[in-house]
Design a protein around this motif. Structure first.
Motif, PDB file in Angstrom:
ATOM      1  N   LYS A  86     -34.674 -27.061 -19.547  1.00 47.96           N
ATOM      2  CA  LYS A  86     -35.459 -27.248 -20.804  1.00 47.96           C
ATOM      3  C   LYS A  86     -34.730 -28.197 -21.722  1.00 47.96           C
ATOM      4  N   VAL A  87     -35.635 -28.853 -22.506  1.00 42.61           N
ATOM      5  CA  VAL A  87     -34.769 -30.319 -23.063  1.00 42.61           C
ATOM      6  C   VAL A  87     -34.351 -29.316 -24.529  1.00 42.61           C
ATOM      7  N   ARG A  88     -33.153 -29.870 -24.840  1.00 43.07           N
ATOM      8  CA  ARG A  88     -32.463 -29.015 -26.024  1.00 43.07           C
ATOM      9  C   ARG A  88     -31.468 -30.270 -26.535  1.00 43.07           C
ATOM     10  N   VAL A  89     -31.257 -30.152 -27.967  1.00 41.47           N
ATOM     11  CA  VAL A  89     -30.249 -30.912 -28.588  1.00 41.47           C
ATOM     12  C   VAL A  89     -28.985 -30.079 -28.588  1.00 41.47           C
ATOM     13  N   VAL A  90     -27.823 -30.839 -27.970  1.00 43.29           N
ATOM     14  CA  VAL A  90     -26.512 -30.266 -28.394  1.00 43.29           C
ATOM     15  C   VAL A  90     -25.703 -31.074 -29.063  1.00 43.29           C
ATOM     16  N   ARG A  91     -24.971 -30.430 -30.380  1.00 38.89           N
ATOM     17  CA  ARG A  91     -24.262 -30.891 -30.966  1.00 38.89           C
ATOM     18  C   ARG A  91     -22.728 -30.808 -30.831  1.00 38.89           C
ATOM     19  N   ASP A  92     -21.782 -31.755 -31.006  1.00 37.76           N
ATOM     20  CA  ASP A  92     -20.420 -31.655 -30.670  1.00 37.76           C
ATOM     21  C   ASP A  92     -19.774 -31.588 -32.084  1.00 37.76           C
ATOM     22  N   GLN A 140     -25.484 -37.369 -31.369  1.00 38.94           N
ATOM     23  CA  GLN A 140     -25.848 -36.154 -30.510  1.00 38.94           C
ATOM     24  C   GLN A 140     -26.298 -36.390 -29.246  1.00 38.94           C
ATOM     25  N   LYS A 141     -26.497 -35.304 -28.555  1.00 37.85           N
ATOM     26  CA  LYS A 141     -26.733 -35.522 -27.053  1.00 37.85           C
ATOM     27  C   LYS A 141     -28.151 -34.584 -26.815  1.00 37.85           C
ATOM     28  N   MET A 142     -29.186 -35.388 -26.143  1.00 37.98           N
ATOM     29  CA  MET A 142     -30.192 -34.682 -25.429  1.00 37.98           C
ATOM     30  C   MET A 142     -30.043 -34.424 -24.027  1.00 37.98           C
ATOM     31  N   VAL A 143     -30.083 -32.917 -23.770  1.00 38.67           N
ATOM     32  CA  VAL A 143     -29.847 -32.594 -22.443  1.00 38.67           C
ATOM     33  C   VAL A 143     -31.025 -31.887 -21.914  1.00 38.67           C
ATOM     34  N   GLY A 144     -31.127 -31.809 -20.523  1.00 41.35           N
ATOM     35  CA  GLY A 144     -32.256 -31.300 -19.926  1.00 41.35           C
ATOM     36  C   GLY A 144     -33.294 -32.208 -19.597  1.00 41.35           C
ATOM     37  N   GLY A 145     -34.619 -31.829 -19.164  1.00 41.77           N
ATOM     38  CA  GLY A 145     -35.761 -32.586 -18.816  1.00 41.77           C
ATOM     39  C   GLY A 145     -35.576 -33.286 -17.537  1.00 41.77           C
ATOM     40  N   SER A 190     -35.139 -36.751 -17.064  1.00 37.40           N
ATOM     41  CA  SER A 190     -34.291 -37.888 -17.115  1.00 37.40           C
ATOM     42  C   SER A 190     -32.814 -37.691 -17.467  1.00 37.40           C
ATOM     43  N   GLY A 191     -32.467 -36.291 -17.497  1.00 35.31           N
ATOM     44  CA  GLY A 191     -30.917 -36.131 -17.757  1.00 35.31           C
ATOM     45  C   GLY A 191     -30.363 -36.431 -19.037  1.00 35.31           C
ATOM     46  N   ASP A 192     -29.094 -36.211 -19.122  1.00 36.10           N
ATOM     47  CA  ASP A 192     -28.537 -36.208 -20.763  1.00 36.10           C
ATOM     48  C   ASP A 192     -28.646 -37.655 -21.218  1.00 36.10           C
ATOM     49  N   SER A 193     -28.770 -37.639 -22.539  1.00 37.37           N
ATOM     50  CA  SER A 193     -28.674 -39.028 -23.168  1.00 37.37           C
ATOM     51  C   SER A 193     -28.386 -38.733 -24.730  1.00 37.37           C
ATOM     52  N   GLU A 194     -27.496 -39.779 -25.092  1.00 30.63           N
ATOM     53  CA  GLU A 194     -26.810 -39.744 -26.456  1.00 30.63           C
ATOM     54  C   GLU A 194     -27.744 -40.414 -27.471  1.00 30.63           C
ATOM     55  N   PHE A 195     -27.819 -40.001 -28.632  1.00 29.81           N
ATOM     56  CA  PHE A 195     -28.659 -40.798 -29.650  1.00 29.81           C
ATOM     57  C   PHE A 195     -27.652 -40.326 -31.162  1.00 29.81           C
ATOM     58  N   PRO A 196     -27.974 -41.584 -31.897  1.00 28.65           N
ATOM     59  CA  PRO A 196     -27.224 -41.675 -33.020  1.00 28.65           C
ATOM     60  C   PRO A 196     -27.993 -40.886 -34.389  1.00 28.65           C
ATOM     61  N   VAL A 197     -27.445 -40.143 -35.178  1.00 34.17           N
ATOM     62  CA  VAL A 197     -28.077 -39.386 -36.246  1.00 34.17           C
ATOM     63  C   VAL A 197     -27.572 -39.877 -37.772  1.00 34.17           C
ATOM     64  N   LEU A 198     -28.381 -39.986 -38.350  1.00 35.34           N
ATOM     65  CA  LEU A 198     -27.971 -40.549 -39.736  1.00 35.34           C
ATOM     66  C   LEU A 198     -27.518 -39.234 -40.762  1.00 35.34           C
TER      67      LEU A 198
END
Length: 227
Positions: A96-102, A195-200, A202-210
């Motif tokens: 499942k696609v989800r957003v992970v915050r560190d 933040q990081k998008m995991v699942g799906g 295409s695998g994990d990917s990082e994206f910047p959030v303002l």
């Protein structure tokens, strides 16, 4: 029947290409292939009376109606649906696609923004945003703050595709808005969280959030001396 691909994916320039053809098992035309006057008219276009075929096999079944009877086509369709179902069961489960915050990436404080160029540089590339503002602002202050936050959001969505002169003009506009905010004793504070998008598939990917907030200088959330 041939299990060839019947829909090709879209490209960067064109939409998808559907090469499969929707075929009637029992034709709705009086003289059509496998026509049956006793077949319910309201079922002609029902999914139960349709089969998706390549162009070659569509032509073949309509030419060879004595061989490809309605019963045989229903069997072919049913067997194919079972084959697809079995293939999907064998496919690995997609997480499942989800957003992970560190926690280490979440900014503890936001730095004051002094210029439009600085603001534009921070928001460029951000794919999402958290925005806030001080409580108890006047209507005039709210209008100014709302316009600034909306423009910052809009620029963040467009920034990466802009030409250099457009970036300069955007920075100039943001600079003017920051100056107008300061005249009302309002200041913009910002930072970027990864933040990081995991699942799906295409695998994990990082994206910047303002993170962007506009606060009064005397707001209790503003730490004196941090600017």
């Amino acid at each position: 029947m041939c299990r060839h691909t019947l829909v090709f994916e879209s490209t960067s320039n064109d939409s998808e290409s559907v090469v499969g053809e929707e075929c009637h098992i029992v034709s709705g035309a009086k003289s059509g292939p496998r026509s049956d006057s006793s077949f319910p008219r309201d079922k002609i276009d029902d999914v139960s009376n349709l089969i998706l075929l390549c162009r070659v096999h569509h032509k073949q079944i309509d030419d060879q109606v004595e061989t490809y009877t309605p019963d045989l086509l229903r069997i072919i369709k049913s067997n194919h649906e079972k084959w697809v179902e079995d293939k999907l069961k064998d496919a690995p489960k997609i997480p499942k696609v989800r957003v992970v915050r560190d926690k280490a990436q979440i900014p503890e404080k936001l730095n004051v923004i002094h210029t439009g160029k600085e603001m534009f540089g921070i928001l460029t590339g951000c794919l999402a945003s958290y925005m806030d503002y001080s409580d108890n602002l006047s209507d005039e202050e709210l209008d100014l703050v709302g316009s600034f936050l909306q423009n910052a959001k809009d620029w963040s969505e467009l920034a990466q595709d802009m030409e250099p002169i457009q970036k300069i003009n955007a920075s100039r506009d943001l600079d003017a808005e920051l100056s107008a905010l300061r005249e009302m004793d309002l200041f913009a504070f910002a930072a970027v969280e990864i933040q990081k998008m995991v699942g799906g598939i295409s695998g994990d990917s990082e994206f910047p959030v303002l993170h962007l907030t506009v606060s009064k200088a005397n707001d209790p959330n503003v730490v004196s001396g941090e600017s």
